[in-house]
Write an enzyme that holds these catalytic residues in place. Structure first.
Site, PDB file in Angstrom:
ATOM      1  N   PHE A   1      69.076  40.646  31.663  1.00 53.12           N
ATOM      2  CA  PHE A   1      68.556  41.030  32.986  1.00 53.12           C
ATOM      3  C   PHE A   1      67.102  40.630  33.178  1.00 53.12           C
ATOM      4  O   PHE A   1      66.637  40.457  34.301  1.00 53.12           O
ATOM      5  CB  PHE A   1      68.701  42.543  33.202  1.00 53.12           C
ATOM      6  CG  PHE A   1      67.632  43.378  32.522  1.00 53.12           C
ATOM      7  CD1 PHE A   1      66.370  43.527  33.103  1.00 53.12           C
ATOM      8  CD2 PHE A   1      67.864  44.002  31.298  1.00 53.12           C
ATOM      9  CE1 PHE A   1      65.376  44.282  32.475  1.00 53.12           C
ATOM     10  CE2 PHE A   1      66.886  44.747  30.671  1.00 53.12           C
ATOM     11  CZ  PHE A   1      65.638  44.884  31.263  1.00 53.12           C
TER      12      PHE A   1
ATOM     13  N   GLU B   1      62.791  48.438  18.980  1.00 52.58           N
ATOM     14  CA  GLU B   1      62.416  47.777  20.235  1.00 52.58           C
ATOM     15  C   GLU B   1      62.462  48.829  21.342  1.00 52.58           C
ATOM     16  O   GLU B   1      63.524  49.390  21.619  1.00 52.58           O
ATOM     17  CB  GLU B   1      63.389  46.630  20.551  1.00 52.58           C
ATOM     18  CG  GLU B   1      63.023  45.923  21.846  1.00 52.58           C
ATOM     19  CD  GLU B   1      63.918  44.734  22.183  1.00 52.58           C
ATOM     20  OE1 GLU B   1      65.148  44.830  22.021  1.00 52.58           O
ATOM     21  OE2 GLU B   1      63.361  43.704  22.629  1.00 52.58           O
TER      22      GLU B   1
ATOM     23  N   CYS C   1      60.983  39.758  25.701  1.00 56.43           N
ATOM     24  CA  CYS C   1      61.158  39.661  24.254  1.00 56.43           C
ATOM     25  C   CYS C   1      59.898  39.174  23.564  1.00 56.43           C
ATOM     26  O   CYS C   1      59.819  39.194  22.349  1.00 56.43           O
ATOM     27  CB  CYS C   1      62.319  38.730  23.941  1.00 56.43           C
ATOM     28  SG  CYS C   1      61.966  37.045  24.469  1.00 56.43           S
TER      29      CYS C   1
ATOM     30  N   SER D   1      70.132  41.612  23.738  1.00 52.82           N
ATOM     31  CA  SER D   1      69.683  42.533  22.687  1.00 52.82           C
ATOM     32  C   SER D   1      70.330  42.177  21.346  1.00 52.82           C
ATOM     33  O   SER D   1      71.390  41.546  21.297  1.00 52.82           O
ATOM     34  CB  SER D   1      70.067  43.958  23.086  1.00 52.82           C
ATOM     35  OG  SER D   1      71.468  44.036  23.223  1.00 52.82           O
TER      36      SER D   1
ATOM     37  N   LYS E   1      77.400  33.288  32.729  1.00 50.57           N
ATOM     38  CA  LYS E   1      77.668  34.710  32.993  1.00 50.57           C
ATOM     39  C   LYS E   1      76.296  35.407  33.023  1.00 50.57           C
ATOM     40  O   LYS E   1      75.727  35.723  31.998  1.00 50.57           O
ATOM     41  CB  LYS E   1      78.546  35.279  31.868  1.00 50.57           C
ATOM     42  CG  LYS E   1      79.423  36.453  32.246  1.00 50.57           C
ATOM     43  CD  LYS E   1      78.701  37.695  32.710  1.00 50.57           C
ATOM     44  CE  LYS E   1      78.077  38.501  31.589  1.00 50.57           C
ATOM     45  NZ  LYS E   1      77.200  39.589  32.069  1.00 50.57           N
TER      46      LYS E   1
END
Ligand code: NAD
Length: 493
Positions: A157, A384, A289, A234, A181
């Site tokens: 996202f 994280e 990230c 993730s 996708k």
């Protein structure tokens, strides 16, 4: 130029694009909402295995002639694609901002960064000249690069345009059909991007867009007609994707999450370090990230920490920093901060106390938050968090700092702020991360330097962009040829 996002007048229907036709998936519908307003902005239908089967059929048909089109011609489509993206930069950036919660400036910057990768793809027609040599008397050997056929990309996202642009331009320029996708949280951006490629002259079926979640992803991973899958998201999901895709015989490169460390030395330039560190942990509301998540403060760095707090405190929500993707994400971050306090950290800047911007009270907000005296091994030091939260760990020596850095299972990025070249060099050598910054808080490489981390931040070989991406999205055929008709010599002699 627009400065803030606005809600659409009515919810947008987000569709699949299969064989060049926009149509809804056959699965259950899901809502798309704006992080700024906490309001529904659209809806889409999830895709089923049957949708993926149809998508692969169309993509396979398109791959035959696209794969045989000379790379010079394929690149012309990509040149036009670049022009259309630049023409539509503002409208696409508004969509990115609306659905992801980024500020408009961040949305523009992300799209421009994606265009940089597109520019690298444009250079492939000249870079990838193959290679041919005489290997024996009258015998030559040459490389020919071939597309794989149908490949796929599954994206997160937090960069609705940039991350897909790490894959789509390179894979398509190399002659593949690509099934994309997007994240089910930020699917809207896929529509203007697919439309831009169509307008640029990309034949129908070369780019497919599939909306949906786990069901669609699993159908992609299991489909025998898809040869390679790129994934960014993730770590737990990256691991699953790598295992399931590899088990069905695909090439898989799966980029995962991160816990990036910045080592702060006392001799660092106060202004450069404090701004660089603040921008790193607050940019994209910490949802990237490459964000600094842990600051390892070595020795007496109090004067720089004070400046970081001052900068971070001055941030105005919505203007300087965007929103979190969801209410779940906000609740998770509140719980992480509370856990850090229980585990001994001191909240020296508490973003939970900052009010939501006027008119956006239902948005998902957390202002910059700084946790000091975080202990190594605790939740805030190791996991994280994916929000604008900086965990400060204090230590005495550079060796200790490197030990803390290297005990992380992740390995995306690591930075050092210092005025000492030898210290910087030691960090660059000893930090176990794929992307290193020296006096840079977000050390994203620029093409052709490739993007990719180490350890639990990446599963698979090579990087997602740069030279190794060519090998990922194509195959090298070796052709050995003999046109002399003599039979008295072995071709190997
Ligand atoms: P995510 O893993 O939840 O989702 C990524 C994609 O996988 C989405 O398309 C989603 O629909 C799909 N998905 C989710 N759960 C799935 C499941 N169980 N099975 C199959 N598919 C599934 O990630 P996110 O929340 O969208 O993105 C944030 C994460 O991505 C962070 O961890 C961040 O560090 C990471 N990220 C990494 C990089 C990198 O370059 N390493 C870049 C951007 C984001």
């Amino acid at each position: 130029m627009q400065n803030s996002v606005t809600l659409p007048t009515q919810p947008i229907d987000c569709l699949n694009s299969i064989g060049g036709q926009w149509k809804a998936g056959s699965g259950p519908s899901f809502d798309i909402s704006s992080p700024y307003f906490g309001k529904k902005i659209g809806q889409a239908k999830s895709s089923t295995k049957a949708d993926i089967d149809q998508a692969v059929k169309e993509a396979q048909k398109a791959a035959v002639s696209w794969g045989r089109t000379p790379i010079k011609e394929r690149s012309q489509v990509m040149f036009r694609f670049r022009q259309i993206l630049l023409r539509d930069l503002e409208t696409i950036s508004s969509t990115i901002s609306l659905e992801s919660g980024k500020t408009l400036a961040e949305a523009r910057a992300g799209l421009m960064k994606g265009i940089e990768v597109l520019e690298f793809a444009l250079s492939l027609q000249n870079l990838d000249e193959g290679g041919k040599m005489e290997v024996s008397r009258g015998v030559s050997c040459e490389y020919r690069r071939e597309p794989l056929g149908v490949v796929a990309g599954i994206t997160p996202f937090n960069f609705p345009a940039m991350v897909p642009m790490w894959m789509i331009p390179i894979a398509i320029t190399l002659g593949n059909s690509f099934i994309w996708k997007p994240s089910d949280k930020t699917p809207l951006t896929s529509m203007p991007i697919a439309n831009a490629l169509k307008e640029a002259g990309l034949p129908d079926g070369v780019l497919t867009v599939i909306q949906g979640d786990k069901t669609a992803v699993e159908a992609i991973l299991d489909h025998p007609g898809i040869s390679a899958v790129g994934f960014v998201g993730s770590t737990p999901v990256a691991k699953l994707i790598y295992q399931r895709g590899s088990a069905s015989g695909k090439r898989v490169l799966a980029l995962g999450g991160a816990k990036n460390h910045i080592i702060l030395m006392p001799d660092a330039d106060v202004e450069m370090a404090s701004r660089g560190i603040t921008d790193s942990f607050t940019g994209c509301a910490g949802q990237r990230c490459m964000a600094a998540s842990t600051l390892i403060a070595v020795g007496d760095t109090q004067h720089i920490l004070d400046r970081i707090v001052t900068h971070a405190k001055s941030f105005q929500l919505s203007r300087d920093m965007g929103a979190l993707i969801s209410q779940d994400s906000r609740d998770r971050l509140h719980a992480s901060i509370a856990q850090a306090e229980v585990e001994g950290a001191e909240v020296i800047l508490d973003g939970r106390k900052v009010a939501a911007p006027a008119g956006q009270e239902n948005g998902h907000w957390l202002a910059p938050t700084i946790l000091d005296h975080v202990k190594p091994g605790t939740h805030a030091a190791t996991d994280e968090l994916f929000g604008p939260v900086l965990s400060v760990i204090r230590c005495k020596t550079l060796s200790e700092a490197l030990e803390i850095e290297n005990s992380s299972p992740f390995g995306n990025a690591a930075s050092v702020f210092t005025a000492n070249g030898a210290v910087a060099d030691r960090v660059a050598q000893e930090a176990k991360a794929g992307m290193i910054g020296v006096n840079i808080g977000v050390p994203v490489p620029r093409e052709p330097f490739s993007f990719g981390g180490f350890h639990d931040s990446k599963f698979g070989h090579g990087d997602i962009t740069g030279p190794s991406s060519l090998d990922f999205w194509s195959s090298l055929k070796k052709v050995t040829t003999k046109w002399t008709m003599s039979t008295d010599q072995n071709w190997m002699s």
